[in-house]
Design a protein around this motif. Structure first.
Motif, short mmCIF file in Angstrom:
data_model
loop_
_atom_site.label_atom_id
_atom_site.label_comp_id
_atom_site.label_asym_id
_atom_site.label_seq_id
_atom_site.Cartn_x
_atom_site.Cartn_y
_atom_site.Cartn_z
N VAL A 109 30.57 -32.32 -14.85
CA VAL A 109 31.40 -33.50 -14.65
C VAL A 109 31.27 -34.37 -15.89
O VAL A 109 30.17 -34.64 -16.37
CB VAL A 109 30.98 -34.31 -13.41
CG1 VAL A 109 31.81 -35.58 -13.30
CG2 VAL A 109 31.13 -33.48 -12.15
N ILE A 110 32.43 -34.80 -16.42
CA ILE A 110 32.45 -35.80 -17.48
C ILE A 110 33.10 -37.04 -16.89
O ILE A 110 34.27 -37.01 -16.51
CB ILE A 110 33.24 -35.32 -18.72
CG1 ILE A 110 32.66 -34.00 -19.25
CG2 ILE A 110 33.23 -36.38 -19.80
CD1 ILE A 110 33.40 -33.44 -20.44
N ALA A 111 32.33 -38.12 -16.77
CA ALA A 111 32.80 -39.30 -16.07
C ALA A 111 32.55 -40.57 -16.86
O ALA A 111 31.56 -40.68 -17.60
CB ALA A 111 32.13 -39.41 -14.70
N HIS A 112 33.43 -41.54 -16.69
CA HIS A 112 33.19 -42.87 -17.23
C HIS A 112 32.00 -43.47 -16.48
O HIS A 112 31.79 -43.18 -15.30
CB HIS A 112 34.43 -43.74 -17.04
CG HIS A 112 34.37 -45.06 -17.72
ND1 HIS A 112 34.01 -46.21 -17.06
CD2 HIS A 112 34.60 -45.40 -19.02
CE1 HIS A 112 34.03 -47.22 -17.92
NE2 HIS A 112 34.39 -46.77 -19.11
N HIS A 113 31.22 -44.31 -17.18
CA HIS A 113 29.99 -44.83 -16.57
C HIS A 113 30.26 -45.59 -15.28
O HIS A 113 29.42 -45.62 -14.38
CB HIS A 113 29.25 -45.72 -17.57
CG HIS A 113 29.96 -47.02 -17.88
ND1 HIS A 113 29.80 -48.15 -17.12
CD2 HIS A 113 30.84 -47.33 -18.86
CE1 HIS A 113 30.55 -49.12 -17.62
NE2 HIS A 113 31.19 -48.65 -18.67
N SER A 114 31.45 -46.17 -15.14
CA SER A 114 31.77 -46.94 -13.93
C SER A 114 32.06 -46.05 -12.72
O SER A 114 32.18 -46.54 -11.60
CB SER A 114 32.97 -47.85 -14.19
OG SER A 114 34.13 -47.08 -14.50
N LEU A 115 32.18 -44.74 -12.96
CA LEU A 115 32.58 -43.82 -11.88
C LEU A 115 31.46 -42.85 -11.49
O LEU A 115 31.68 -41.95 -10.69
CB LEU A 115 33.82 -43.02 -12.31
CG LEU A 115 35.04 -43.86 -12.75
CD1 LEU A 115 36.12 -42.95 -13.31
CD2 LEU A 115 35.58 -44.67 -11.59
#
Length: 516
Positions: A109-115
């Motif tokens: 998973v590559i996710a924005h820190h807020s997610l």
């Protein structure tokens, strides 16, 4: 060696490394820019880093990144290593994320820190997950993208892949069961660019183009990603929320040449009270998702001297029907088929219908950009076809000049007193009234007529509500604008309408509420 879109973008970068690839603006006015040369090196760095930690050709990766430059870098890097990209909207909740990870056996998973929290909550029940990469701030248990790539090689990296390798699994809601994973192969961007991605959106090299779709949906891959970068244009990205006046201001300030927006965005921009104060210089404007009302098309033509051209496509394909720049616009029509013989109107038995007969909008199996099926779901894949035709779930007709006209979703069509009525034609009439901002029309059960037309209306000024007097005014307006039998017998004033993230009105929710 098969087609790889990332390799094609690198060719552009080698030819014009200093050309601006992406201009990103946040709601506070802060700009971030990246050239094609920088896009090439930064995606190379990430591709080399991902390969080093064990991500390889065919591995499935879930991407949870909002609008911004990072989404372009991540998508290009994953294509360079031959991975299968699984786009995810920032609006997904924990159960949505869990379903995709388990169903597609996601490895990273590559996710924005807020997610990141939505993923952390389900780690223990997703054994396929091996890697967690975050964009933005550092988070415990996640590897920051910045530190992963800072010491990595800038050398070109692109694996050999086949055209038939699966590049994207894009999840779309079904009428029954969980979301369906629509599979598109590595050759899909080539086929998209050969049609609507070039000749509909019409991006020219170096032009500043704004396609408002957000990452997580196939429409973002269509336009902001493939159509703009594939034609060596410059993608304008705004990370703030939608406000019609703000959008118009940005188009004017930055001198944006091309616009691709949702029908909802166009409708609300056209309703801005002081529209004449904005001086836009759009060369081309297009819309897809739902048909555009004639009032919107006329307004943009009158105020900005640009024809907003409609288009039609689905997650399962590409742009299938569109109003190309060299084709006379017929307001209300979706346009003409881009690849003759691949889209038609058929009956329930899969037989093509004559002109001006309403039937299923269908796509032939031989369309080169049609999806490869639903991931791990052969049953639903087979149900989507009728003989040689993929059934889109939409109803429409084709006139004697080859123009397609949308009539609504198969379950949106209204039959009242023996009349077959498409909701769009009633909505189109209603929004021509100066007091109406938006509306949606559905079938409402009626003892005598089977169903009646019920309209949910958002007023430009809520203070205009005067009970039955305004209702009667709107009903008489519809009778004057279109056939009297299309008049809504029931009108309800609402503050908002349920919509998908791409701006499509969810009439099914309105019907469900009406039947409670």
């Amino acid at each position: 060696m098969g087609y790889n879109f990332a390799r094609e973008v690198d060719k552009i970068a080698m030819a014009v490394p200093e050309r601006l690839a992406v201009l990103c603006l946040n709601e506070h006015g802060y700009e971030c820019r990246v050239t094609y040369g920088e896009l090439r090196t930064r995606s190379n760095q990430l591709a080399n880093a991902l390969y080093r930690i064990g991500i390889k050709r065919g591995d499935r990766v879930l991407i949870l990144i909002p609008r911004g430059i990072d989404s372009y870098i991540v998508y290009l890097a994953l294509l360079k290593i031959g991975a299968t990209l699984v786009p995810g909207s920032e609006m997904l909740r924990t159960d949505d994320i869990k379903y995709r990870i388990q169903h597609a056996h996601i490895k990273m998973v590559i996710a924005h820190h807020s997610l990141h929290k939505g993923v952390d909550e389900i780690r223990s029940c997703c054994p396929s997950l091996k890697h967690f990469l975050t964009v933005g701030h550092e988070e415990e248990g996640w590897s920051p993208l910045a530190s992963l790539t800072e010491q990595e090689s800038l050398e070109d990296f692109c694996v050999e892949n086949d055209d038939e390798d699966v590049a994207f699994i894009s999840y779309t809601s079904g009428t029954t069961g969980g979301p369906k994973g629509v599979m598109h192969v590595y050759s899909w961007p080539r086929e998209h660019l050969a049609g609507g991605g070039t000749y509909w959106f019409d991006v020219q090299p170096g032009e500043l183009a704004w396609a408002t779709a957000g990452p997580g949906w196939m429409k973002w891959i269509w336009s902001p990603f493939v159509s703009i970068l594939g034609n060596a244009g410059t993608a304008f990205v705004y990370t703030g929320s939608f406000h019609p006046g703000r959008y118009l201001q940005l188009i004017e300030k930055y001198g944006i040449s091309l616009l691709c927006a949702t029908p909802t965005e166009y409708r609300l921009m056209a309703k801005v009270s002081d529209l004449g104060r904005y001086h836009l210089h759009l060369r081309s404007a297009v819309s897809a998702g739902e048909p555009l009302n004639r009032e919107v098309i006329d307004t943009f033509q009158r105020e900005f001297n640009v024809e907003v051209r409609d288009g039609y496509g689905q997650t399962e394909g590409t742009l299938l029907v569109g109003m190309l720049r060299d084709v006379p616009v017929r307001p209300g029509s979706m346009g003409q088929v881009l690849l003759e013989g691949t889209v038609s109107i058929i009956d329930d038995n899969g037989i093509e219908l004559p002109t001006n007969h309403v039937g299923h909008i269908a796509v032939h199996r031989n369309h080169p950009a049609l999806f490869q099926g639903y991931f791990a779901d052969q049953e639903r894949t087979e149900k989507a076809f009728r003989g040689e035709w993929y059934i889109t779930g939409d109803k429409g007709k084709r006139d004697e000049d080859g123009y397609f006209w949308f009539e609504g979703r198969s379950d949106d069509i209204i039959i009242s007193c023996g009349y077959t009525i498409g909701p769009f034609e009633v909505e189109d009439a209603l929004v021509k009234h100066p007091k109406v901002a938006e509306c949606a029309v559905v079938a409402s059960p009626d003892v005598e007529r089977g169903h009646i037309i019920k309209a949910f209306v958002i007023l430009r000024n809520p203070d205009d509500v005067h009970g039955s007097r305004l209702i009667s005014e709107l009903q008489e307006h519809v009778k004057r604008v279109t056939a009297p039998y299309k008049c809504p017998r029931s009108i309800v004033f609402v503050e908002s309408l349920p919509k998908t993230i791409s701006g499509k009105i969810r009439r099914v929710e309105l019907r469900e509420k009406d039947n409670v």
